[in-house]
Scaffold this active site. Structure first.
Site, mmCIF file in Angstrom:
data_model
loop_
_atom_site.group_PDB
_atom_site.id
_atom_site.type_symbol
_atom_site.label_atom_id
_atom_site.label_comp_id
_atom_site.label_asym_id
_atom_site.label_seq_id
_atom_site.Cartn_x
_atom_site.Cartn_y
_atom_site.Cartn_z
ATOM 1 N N GLY A 124 0.823 -1.208 0.000
ATOM 2 C CA GLY A 124 0.000 0.000 0.000
ATOM 3 C C GLY A 124 0.854 1.254 0.000
ATOM 4 O O GLY A 124 0.625 2.193 -0.771
ATOM 5 N N TYR A 148 -3.344 6.140 6.452
ATOM 6 C CA TYR A 148 -3.221 7.411 5.737
ATOM 7 C C TYR A 148 -2.631 8.505 6.629
ATOM 8 O O TYR A 148 -1.819 9.306 6.180
ATOM 9 C CB TYR A 148 -4.571 7.852 5.169
#
Length: 165
Positions: A99, A133
């Site tokens: 990711g 994030y």
């Protein structure tokens, strides 16, 4: 990033892309909304006028994740941006850095393409994604809310437009 490589998707990746989209839809509890099929994706990703691009994360010869993105434009910045529509890593491959590697490649593309920003949306219940994030420097745009026009409402508004002359 432990053996993870990022590459541009190719037409022969269509079945893999569809599998990632379906797995993401299942994870987000939105499988009933996943309508994309092979022909649609072939046309819009690899046809004469591509509307989006896809990056594939590979680990030990297997595709373990993907990022589907497209360009938008900021009138305030006077420059394009990249909008990340989908990011997904197979559950068994999480923790390998796929990711982060996908997002790092998108950040590199944004800089190479003179983009002002990289943006995406995340479901408010997806705490693991939000934490990820935040860890890479992402920030919430709390003063903005997403708006959508689709289905019958989209058709109704379109039919109220004056015909082009």
């Amino acid at each position: 990033m432990s053996g993870v490589t990022i590459r541009d998707a190719r037409p022969d990746d269509l079945d893999t892309i569809i599998a990632f989209i379906r797995a993401l839809a299942d994870y987000e509890r939105l499988a009933h909304e996943a309508k994309a099929d092979r022909d649609m994706l072939a046309r819009h990703l690899f046809g004469p006028r591509p509307m989006a691009e896809v990056l594939i994360a590979d680990h030990e010869g297997a595709a373990v994740g993907f990022a589907l993105f497209f360009h938008n434009f900021s009138t305030f910045e006077g420059r394009p941006g990249i909008y990340l529509e989908d990011l997904f890593v197979r559950p068994e491959a999480r923790g390998l850095g796929a990711g982060r590697a996908l997002l790092a490649r998108l950040a590199t593309l944004a800089i190479e393409r003179d983009c002002a920003r990289l943006e995406w949306s995340v479901l408010d219940w997806n705490a693991p994604a939000i934490a990820f994030y935040r860890a890479i420097g992402g920030r919430a745009m709390d003063e903005w809310t997403v708006q959508r026009l689709d289905g019958e409402a989209l058709v109704a508004l379109s039919s109220s437009a004056n015909p082009r002359r």
